[in-house]
Every structure is written in structure tokens, then in C-alpha cells.
Design a protein around this motif. Structure first.
Motif, PDB file in Angstrom:
ATOM      1  N   THR A   1      13.113 -22.988   0.652  1.00  0.00           N
ATOM      2  CA  THR A   1      12.050 -23.726   1.318  1.00  0.00           C
ATOM      3  C   THR A   1      12.553 -24.708   2.363  1.00  0.00           C
ATOM      4  O   THR A   1      11.773 -25.144   3.198  1.00  0.00           O
ATOM      5  CB  THR A   1      11.217 -24.520   0.295  1.00  0.00           C
ATOM      6  OG1 THR A   1      12.091 -25.397  -0.422  1.00  0.00           O
ATOM      7  CG2 THR A   1      10.509 -23.613  -0.667  1.00  0.00           C
ATOM      8  N   ALA A   2      13.799 -25.072   2.336  1.00  0.00           N
ATOM      9  CA  ALA A   2      14.249 -26.155   3.218  1.00  0.00           C
ATOM     10  C   ALA A   2      15.570 -25.863   3.901  1.00  0.00           C
ATOM     11  O   ALA A   2      16.195 -26.780   4.405  1.00  0.00           O
ATOM     12  CB  ALA A   2      14.364 -27.454   2.412  1.00  0.00           C
ATOM     13  N   ALA A   3      16.014 -24.617   3.944  1.00  0.00           N
ATOM     14  CA  ALA A   3      17.330 -24.350   4.497  1.00  0.00           C
ATOM     15  C   ALA A   3      17.394 -23.078   5.329  1.00  0.00           C
ATOM     16  O   ALA A   3      18.468 -22.537   5.552  1.00  0.00           O
ATOM     17  CB  ALA A   3      18.373 -24.296   3.382  1.00  0.00           C
ATOM     18  N   GLU A   4      16.248 -22.588   5.802  1.00  0.00           N
ATOM     19  CA  GLU A   4      16.265 -21.535   6.802  1.00  0.00           C
ATOM     20  C   GLU A   4      16.640 -22.153   8.149  1.00  0.00           C
ATOM     21  O   GLU A   4      16.602 -23.368   8.325  1.00  0.00           O
ATOM     22  CB  GLU A   4      14.900 -20.852   6.885  1.00  0.00           C
ATOM     23  CG  GLU A   4      14.535 -20.027   5.665  1.00  0.00           C
ATOM     24  CD  GLU A   4      15.365 -18.762   5.538  1.00  0.00           C
ATOM     25  OE1 GLU A   4      15.958 -18.324   6.552  1.00  0.00           O
ATOM     26  OE2 GLU A   4      15.423 -18.215   4.431  1.00  0.00           O
ATOM     27  N   ASN A   5      17.006 -21.296   9.115  1.00  0.00           N
ATOM     28  CA  ASN A   5      17.283 -21.858  10.439  1.00  0.00           C
ATOM     29  C   ASN A   5      15.990 -22.400  11.037  1.00  0.00           C
ATOM     30  O   ASN A   5      14.943 -21.757  10.971  1.00  0.00           O
ATOM     31  CB  ASN A   5      17.922 -20.814  11.357  1.00  0.00           C
ATOM     32  CG  ASN A   5      17.079 -19.571  11.540  1.00  0.00           C
ATOM     33  OD1 ASN A   5      16.594 -18.991  10.573  1.00  0.00           O
ATOM     34  ND2 ASN A   5      16.901 -19.160  12.778  1.00  0.00           N
ATOM     35  N   VAL A   6      16.066 -23.580  11.619  1.00  0.00           N
ATOM     36  CA  VAL A   6      14.861 -24.246  12.114  1.00  0.00           C
ATOM     37  C   VAL A   6      14.605 -23.953  13.588  1.00  0.00           C
ATOM     38  O   VAL A   6      13.528 -24.269  14.100  1.00  0.00           O
ATOM     39  CB  VAL A   6      14.921 -25.765  11.869  1.00  0.00           C
ATOM     40  CG1 VAL A   6      15.116 -26.063  10.393  1.00  0.00           C
ATOM     41  CG2 VAL A   6      16.004 -26.434  12.701  1.00  0.00           C
ATOM     42  N   HIS A   7      15.581 -23.403  14.268  1.00  0.00           N
ATOM     43  CA  HIS A   7      15.371 -22.878  15.618  1.00  0.00           C
ATOM     44  C   HIS A   7      16.220 -21.614  15.740  1.00  0.00           C
ATOM     45  O   HIS A   7      17.063 -21.327  14.871  1.00  0.00           O
ATOM     46  CB  HIS A   7      15.677 -23.924  16.701  1.00  0.00           C
ATOM     47  CG  HIS A   7      17.090 -24.414  16.762  1.00  0.00           C
ATOM     48  ND1 HIS A   7      18.141 -23.631  17.173  1.00  0.00           N
ATOM     49  CD2 HIS A   7      17.631 -25.629  16.471  1.00  0.00           C
ATOM     50  CE1 HIS A   7      19.258 -24.326  17.157  1.00  0.00           C
ATOM     51  NE2 HIS A   7      18.984 -25.539  16.724  1.00  0.00           N
ATOM     52  N   PRO A   8      16.005 -20.807  16.767  1.00  0.00           N
ATOM     53  CA  PRO A   8      16.625 -19.476  16.775  1.00  0.00           C
ATOM     54  C   PRO A   8      18.115 -19.464  17.043  1.00  0.00           C
ATOM     55  O   PRO A   8      18.752 -18.414  16.885  1.00  0.00           O
ATOM     56  CB  PRO A   8      15.869 -18.749  17.898  1.00  0.00           C
ATOM     57  CG  PRO A   8      15.371 -19.829  18.794  1.00  0.00           C
ATOM     58  CD  PRO A   8      15.048 -20.975  17.883  1.00  0.00           C
ATOM     59  N   TYR A   9      18.688 -20.605  17.407  1.00  0.00           N
ATOM     60  CA  TYR A   9      20.059 -20.604  17.903  1.00  0.00           C
ATOM     61  C   TYR A   9      21.084 -21.073  16.880  1.00  0.00           C
ATOM     62  O   TYR A   9      22.183 -21.490  17.234  1.00  0.00           O
ATOM     63  CB  TYR A   9      20.125 -21.424  19.190  1.00  0.00           C
ATOM     64  CG  TYR A   9      19.151 -20.910  20.226  1.00  0.00           C
ATOM     65  CD1 TYR A   9      19.265 -19.608  20.722  1.00  0.00           C
ATOM     66  CD2 TYR A   9      18.089 -21.681  20.672  1.00  0.00           C
ATOM     67  CE1 TYR A   9      18.364 -19.107  21.646  1.00  0.00           C
ATOM     68  CE2 TYR A   9      17.183 -21.188  21.598  1.00  0.00           C
ATOM     69  CZ  TYR A   9      17.324 -19.899  22.083  1.00  0.00           C
ATOM     70  OH  TYR A   9      16.428 -19.393  22.995  1.00  0.00           O
ATOM     71  N   HIS A  10      20.721 -21.027  15.603  1.00  0.00           N
ATOM     72  CA  HIS A  10      21.704 -21.294  14.554  1.00  0.00           C
ATOM     73  C   HIS A  10      21.342 -20.470  13.330  1.00  0.00           C
ATOM     74  O   HIS A  10      20.275 -19.858  13.251  1.00  0.00           O
ATOM     75  CB  HIS A  10      21.756 -22.796  14.226  1.00  0.00           C
ATOM     76  CG  HIS A  10      20.622 -23.294  13.380  1.00  0.00           C
ATOM     77  ND1 HIS A  10      20.745 -23.543  12.041  1.00  0.00           N
ATOM     78  CD2 HIS A  10      19.321 -23.577  13.697  1.00  0.00           C
ATOM     79  CE1 HIS A  10      19.600 -23.981  11.567  1.00  0.00           C
ATOM     80  NE2 HIS A  10      18.715 -24.002  12.539  1.00  0.00           N
TER      81      HIS A  10
END
Length: 268
Positions: free
Chosen positions: A180-189
Motif C-alpha cells: 500500500t505504501a511502497a509502489e513507485n510514485v512516479h514513472p521514473y523510479h
């Protein structure tokens, strides 16, 4: 001259929610608070847009918030919308807002006066780093110093605000928090799980491990702070912040032609 902290706290609530948070009750679970959380992350977008060359933390907060809501939607669909992870993440979102939203309102209103208020806050609410130091960096007008100031706020958020809530949950909830809290938050990481070899034991509930993930070379913070609205990437940070929230929930980042080189190796 800046007003008092209480004035800016009230202003942050009014601007974000049109109320003073009377119905923001984390113990009621995610479902009862979902609409408010979306307003919260829309508010961070609006704050960022008032000074996109400076307020990098607020823009990243919107992106991270969309991932948190998406993850909570997933948990609610499988486990129900009331439970220790759901309640604690709602509480964490409120704690971050209460700690940092008023400070942004103060800086937008009066950058120099905000530093004085931040010094008072430093004395009354000691954190890992200095709020005043962060705002003084904002006021230099130097791009590198501004990035450093925003990183101070991010460090305060992760170690002094978020970590006490993760400590409540403890290691038993590591898997759920990673979802719930550790997916990539923008596409560049890369996500937390993708960022470390399987032979390396890392725990997203541990502040030092989370901070390492955020600051990996070519990772979340480095790419975010480099995508300046006026910089070589053509305003990519601002484009992402202003995507519709539903689009962020779907992780439909729609990377523009010509920016695929920013994606991590192997990304779709």
C-alpha cells in the motif's frame, strides 16, 4: 508580516477541505475518510502549483498520496476498509498534513515571516531536521538550495512524522505496507520491492530502509528534483502533478514521447 501558526493551520484546512477537519476520524477507517484523503492530495497539487519551482515536496506528496489511496482501495476490496493498516495510514496522512501544510501556507503568504514561525516550531516541536533551515533554503532562490530544502522536509516527514505510525504497526504488517505504501510514485523510479536484490533484507517500515529507497541514484527523489518546470525535461514534474487523480490511481502516467530515456531499465 506573517500571521500566527494557528491562522495558517486554519487556512490550510479551509483551503484543503472547506472545514476544520471535524469529520477526519482515522479510527473510522479508510472508507469513511477516502473522499477527504482525495481532497488532501488535490490540495498538495494546488499548493505545488502556487510555486512549482520551489514547492517540490508538495508535488511529490500528491504523487505519493495517489499511490497510498490506490493501495488502500486494494486492501479495502480484499480485507474491508477498517483495520490496523487502513486506520494507521489514514492517521499518518493526517499527521503529515498537520505538520507541514500550515508551513507551506505561511511561506506562500510571507516567505521571510514563515522562517520566523518555523524557528518557533523548531523550538516547540524538535524534529530530525530544522523546518527553518528548509524554508531559508527556499528563500535563497538557488535551485540546488531549494532542492536541499525540500529534501529536509521530506526527511522530517519520513523520520519524525511517518515513522512513529509505522512503529505502531511493526514488522507484522510489512507485507501489507509494502503493497500500500511502497509502489513507485512516479514513472521514473522503481518500487520498493524492485529496488533491492532479493538477497538484501529491507523493510519498508524501517525509516532508514525507506530513506535509502527514496534516495537511490537515479531513483525517486533524484528524478523528481531534476524534472524542473523550467528545466530540460520540459515541465515533466508539473505535468505529472496535474494529472487527474483517477489517472494517477490507474498509474496511467502517459510518459510523453522523448522522455522514455528517463524510465528505469526494463520499465514498460
Amino acid at each position: 508580516m506573517a500571521y500566527s501558526k494557528d491562522v495558517y493551520v486554519g487556512r490550510s484546512y479551509d483551503n484543503a477541505f472547506g472545514d476544520r477537519g471535524e469529520d477526519w476520524s482515522p479510527e473510522l477507517g479508510f472508507g469513511a475518510n477516502r473522499a477527504r484523503m482525495i481532497k488532501l492530495y488535490d490540495y498538495y497539487r494546488d499548493v505545488y502549483n502556487k510555486s512549482p519551482d520551489v514547492l517540490l515536496w508538495a508535488g511529490l506528496g500528491r504523487m505519493a498520496g495517489a499511490e497510498v489511496v490506490a493501495g488502500l482501495d486494494y486492501l479495502a476490496s480484499t480485507e474491508g476498509d477498517i483495520g490496523p493498516i487502513q486506520n494507521e495510514l489514514v492517521s499518518t496522512a493526517k499527521a503529515i498534513f498537520d505538520d507541514l501544510a500550515w508551513l507551506h501556507e505561511a511561506w506562500i503568504d510571507d516567505p521571510e515571516g514563515a522562517v520566523d514561525l518555523a524557528r518557533e516550531h523548531d523550538a516547540q516541536h524538535p524534529a530530525l531536521r530544522s523546518y527553518a533551515e528548509a524554508l531559508m533554503a527556499f528563500n535563497t532562490g538557488d535551485a540546488d538550495q531549494i532542492v536541499a530544502g525540500n529534501k529536509i522536509l521530506l526527511e522530517i516527514e519520513q523520520f519524525s512524522v511517518v515513522q512513529p505510525h509505522y512503529d505502531v504497526l511493526g514488522n507484522a504488517f510489512t507485507f501489507g505496507l509494502t503493497r500500500t505504501a511502497a509502489e513507485n510514485v512516479h514513472p521514473y523510479h522503481r518500487s520498493f520491492l524492485e529496488s533491492f536484490p532479493t538477497t538484501v533484507t529491507k523493510d519498508v517500515t524501517v525509516a532508514a530502509d525507506r530513506w535509502e529507497w527514496i534516495n537511490l541514484p537515479g531513483g525517486m527523489w533524484e528524478k523528481w528534483s531534476a524534472a524542473s518546470p523550467a528545466g530540460m525535461e520540459g515541465g515533466e514534474r508539473s505535468r505529472l502533478v496535474n494529472l487527474a487523480f483517477d489517472q494517477l490511481l490507474r498509474r496511467d502516467f502517459a510518459v510523453p514521447d522523448g522522455l522514455q530515456f528517463l524510465l528505469p531499465p526494463g520499465a514498460p
